[in-house]
Motif scaffolding. Structure first.
Motif, PDB file in Angstrom:
ATOM      1  N   ALA A 122       0.746  -1.252   0.000  1.00 17.33           N
ATOM      2  CA  ALA A 122       0.013  -0.034  -0.211  1.00 17.33           C
ATOM      3  C   ALA A 122       0.945   1.274  -0.033  1.00 17.33           C
ATOM      4  CB  ALA A 122      -1.044  -0.024   1.296  1.00 17.33           C
ATOM      5  N   GLY A 123       0.642   2.038  -0.786  1.00 14.45           N
ATOM      6  CA  GLY A 123       1.158   3.446  -0.774  1.00 14.45           C
ATOM      7  C   GLY A 123       2.156   3.570  -1.575  1.00 14.45           C
ATOM      8  N   LEU A 124       2.684   2.448  -2.600  1.00 17.43           N
ATOM      9  CA  LEU A 124       3.791   2.479  -3.559  1.00 17.43           C
ATOM     10  C   LEU A 124       3.113   2.416  -4.898  1.00 17.43           C
ATOM     11  CD1 LEU A 124       5.516   2.147  -0.760  1.00 17.43           C
ATOM     12  CD2 LEU A 124       6.749   0.563  -2.100  1.00 17.43           C
ATOM     13  N   GLN A 125       3.871   2.959  -5.897  1.00 14.43           N
ATOM     14  CA  GLN A 125       3.758   2.760  -7.160  1.00 14.43           C
ATOM     15  C   GLN A 125       5.042   2.670  -7.817  1.00 14.43           C
ATOM     16  OE1 GLN A 125       0.886   5.329  -9.209  1.00 14.43           O
ATOM     17  NE2 GLN A 125      -0.901   4.794  -7.864  1.00 14.43           N
ATOM     18  N   HIS A 126       5.243   1.534  -8.868  1.00 19.01           N
ATOM     19  CA  HIS A 126       6.451   1.664  -9.437  1.00 19.01           C
ATOM     20  C   HIS A 126       6.062   1.237 -10.795  1.00 19.01           C
ATOM     21  CE1 HIS A 126      10.698  -0.214  -9.302  1.00 19.01           C
ATOM     22  NE2 HIS A 126      10.454   1.029 -10.077  1.00 19.01           N
ATOM     23  N   LYS A 127       6.179   2.253 -11.515  1.00 21.18           N
ATOM     24  CA  LYS A 127       5.821   2.249 -13.148  1.00 21.18           C
ATOM     25  C   LYS A 127       7.195   2.236 -13.975  1.00 21.18           C
ATOM     26  CE  LYS A 127       2.687   3.963 -16.498  1.00 21.18           C
ATOM     27  NZ  LYS A 127       1.553   5.140 -16.868  1.00 21.18           N
ATOM     28  N   TYR A 128       7.993   3.231 -13.720  1.00 20.48           N
ATOM     29  CA  TYR A 128       9.046   3.298 -14.370  1.00 20.48           C
ATOM     30  C   TYR A 128      10.178   3.068 -13.602  1.00 20.48           C
ATOM     31  CZ  TYR A 128       5.322   6.284 -16.700  1.00 20.48           C
ATOM     32  OH  TYR A 128       4.382   6.697 -17.225  1.00 20.48           O
ATOM     33  N   HIS A 129      11.176   2.148 -14.127  1.00 24.18           N
ATOM     34  CA  HIS A 129      12.367   1.626 -13.316  1.00 24.18           C
ATOM     35  C   HIS A 129      12.988   2.405 -12.352  1.00 24.18           C
ATOM     36  CE1 HIS A 129      13.337  -1.959 -16.346  1.00 24.18           C
ATOM     37  NE2 HIS A 129      11.842  -1.702 -16.044  1.00 24.18           N
ATOM     38  N   GLU A 130      13.154   3.654 -12.697  1.00 22.41           N
ATOM     39  CA  GLU A 130      14.198   4.560 -11.677  1.00 22.41           C
ATOM     40  C   GLU A 130      13.386   5.329 -10.834  1.00 22.41           C
ATOM     41  OE1 GLU A 130      13.987   4.970 -15.182  1.00 22.41           O
ATOM     42  OE2 GLU A 130      15.791   3.926 -15.773  1.00 22.41           O
ATOM     43  N   THR A 131      12.280   5.101 -10.866  1.00 18.80           N
ATOM     44  CA  THR A 131      11.309   6.002  -9.830  1.00 18.80           C
ATOM     45  C   THR A 131      10.177   5.343  -9.193  1.00 18.80           C
ATOM     46  OG1 THR A 131      11.971   7.966 -11.339  1.00 18.80           O
ATOM     47  CG2 THR A 131      10.245   8.235  -9.670  1.00 18.80           C
ATOM     48  N   VAL A 132      10.250   5.289  -7.750  1.00 12.66           N
ATOM     49  CA  VAL A 132       9.099   4.589  -7.083  1.00 12.66           C
ATOM     50  C   VAL A 132       8.313   6.009  -6.363  1.00 12.66           C
ATOM     51  CG1 VAL A 132       8.485   3.665  -4.846  1.00 12.66           C
ATOM     52  CG2 VAL A 132      10.080   2.727  -6.367  1.00 12.66           C
TER      53      VAL A 132
END
Ligand SMILES: *Cc1c(COP(=O)(O)O)cnc(C)c1O
Ligand code: SF4
Length: 437
Positions: free
Chosen positions: A126-136
């Motif tokens: 919960a509370g995280l999104q990781h779509k592009y490799h470098e940035t959470v």
């Protein structure tokens, strides 16, 4: 030493106490009452006293940005709400009717709570999104509101409790555990809402655990915030403003970069002494400030506005970063601008700033397949086409490769466009997401 201004919000329930509201024409007061029953509304003393020019209301851009407008509701819904309010209908009926109207306004753009949510040992975080490799992206639960609400905000459902905050993180334990397993991540973007709404002590609890040697690969902490525009006192006179700057200094001392992703919509937001002090103080401790905002009809759909915004921003030492296209949720129809027009406005503004302002990229759609840049319009034989480029892609291999769509002067989002010259259908994937700007 100037007196310390006290943050005072105005919402639907106490707006009657605001002198500027009392002085408004009756029909404008009625619009505010009717529309704020449906969409969230919150403003504050600084905005009403220092950013809005009440002589030009309702056209004033900051009034359009923060106050509910009649055009945000379809005509029949507006009539329904107005009737209820005029008849002094019971609050329960007003609420019930408002709820039904909201449900027709796409409160949950596709996949917004489940998309891009990473997992750790099989558990979704919960509370995280990781779509592009470098940035959470990190959504701390206490940072999911704002000092004032933008009338076009795609997070509107969360501000009125239609969407709960289960997606947000209570602390950063899971973030730290996840980052330990993901050495490819160089940036953590703390976002909301507005994380600067939090007390410094709360923000510190979230951020300090990231500063350990095992997470040396996290080289940048980004803070997404509109406080620089809506409540710059947060960085200047608030009781814990100095402490906040010290927190940023500590991050920098740990060998990391602090990037303030500042949401600026209009040059007027840079005009007050306190807004300029906030920038000076952030920069003095070593933060870099990058400016970004969506292009919004009635607010900043004019090249002169963007030109002044970027020029003043550069003058104050900031870096223009993104001009976004606003997404399909809430009162979208009132604010949206065709892609072709957004591109034309961008180009006119961009061509009138020095190279230091041309760090900005736009117009950009944060869409399901990635961040798509409208790079140009070309004519080939007798047909016109959009040239598009991924600045970020769900698949990193897409990044930086131009692709084409048939020109459509009315299209307002990626999924309105038709691929041309063999561009993949998956680049035009329908749906929008729950990501921060
Ligand atoms: C915009 C965005 C980012 C940050 O992208 P940059 O181009 O590095 O600023 C990260 N994650 C998501 C989901 C985004 O939409
Ligand atoms: S657009 Fe950003 S600053 Fe504005 S209300 Fe939404 S989350 Fe808050």
């Amino acid at each position: 030493m100037e007196q310390r201004p006290i943050y005072r919000p105005f919402t639907r329930s106490n707006i009657d106490q605001l002198p500027q509201f009392q002085a408004l024409a009756p029909e404008l007061r009625q619009h505010i009452k009717a529309v704020s029953a449906v969409f969230p509304f919150r403003t504050n003393r600084y905005i009403v006293d220092h950013l809005i020019d009440w002589h030009t209301v309702p056209h004033d851009p900051i009034y359009q940005l923060t106050f509910p407008q009649r055009g945000m509701l379809p005509e029949n819904d507006y009539q329904t709400m107005t009737r209820l309010i005029r008849q002094n209908a019971p609050e329960s009926l007003v609420r019930q009717t408002a709820h039904a109207i909201r449900m027709r306004h796409n409160p949950h753009p596709a996949g917004q709570t489940t998309y891009n949510v990473p997992t750790l040992n099989g558990k979704s975080l919960a509370g995280l999104q990781h779509k592009y490799h470098e940035t959470v992206l990190f959504f701390p639960s206490r940072g999911q509101t704002c000092h004032a609400y933008c009338s076009y905000c795609f997070r509107w459902a969360q501000f009125i409790g239609v969407q709960d905050l289960k997606f947000a993180a209570k602390n950063s334990d899971e973030l730290v555990a996840y980052l330990k397993q993901h050495p490819e991540v160089s940036d953590v973007l703390v976002t909301g809402g507005d994380p600067a709404i939090m007390k410094t002590s709360a923000l510190r609890e979230y951020i300090e655990p990231l500063l350990i040697p095992e997470l040396e690969h996290v080289q940048t902490i980004r803070i997404g915030t509109k406080s620089v525009a809506y409540w710059p006192h947060r960085f200047v006179t608030d009781s814990d403003a100095d402490e906040l700057l010290r927190l940023f200094e500590r991050i920098i001392e740990s060998g990391r970069h602090v990037a303030i992703m500042a949401h600026y919509s209009h040059p007027r937001e840079l005009s007050t002494p306190v807004a300029q002090q906030a920038i000076t103080r952030l920069r003095a401790v070593g933060c870099e400030i990058r400016m970004q905002a969506p292009i919004i009809r009635h607010v900043n759909d004019d090249p002169a506005i963007w030109m002044r915004l970027w020029r003043r921003g550069v003058k104050l030492g900031m870096v223009p970063y993104y001009m976004f296209v606003s997404r399909d949720t809430g009162p979208h129809n009132y604010f949206e601008i065709p892609l072709a027009k957004a591109y034309s406005i961008f180009r006119k503004a961009y061509s009138h700033v020095s190279g230091l302002g041309r760090t900005v990229r736009g117009p950009v759609m944060s869409a399901t397949p990635g961040k798509v840049h409208i790079s140009g319009v070309v004519q080939i034989e007798d047909q016109r086409y959009f040239v598009l480029t991924f600045l970020q892609g769900r698949n990193p291999d897409w990044v930086g490769r131009p692709f084409f769509a048939h020109f459509d002067p009315e299209a307002t989002w990626l999924f309105d466009l038709k691929p041309a010259f063999g561009a993949s259908d998956s680049f035009f994937n329908a749906g929008t997401e729950y990501v921060s700007i």
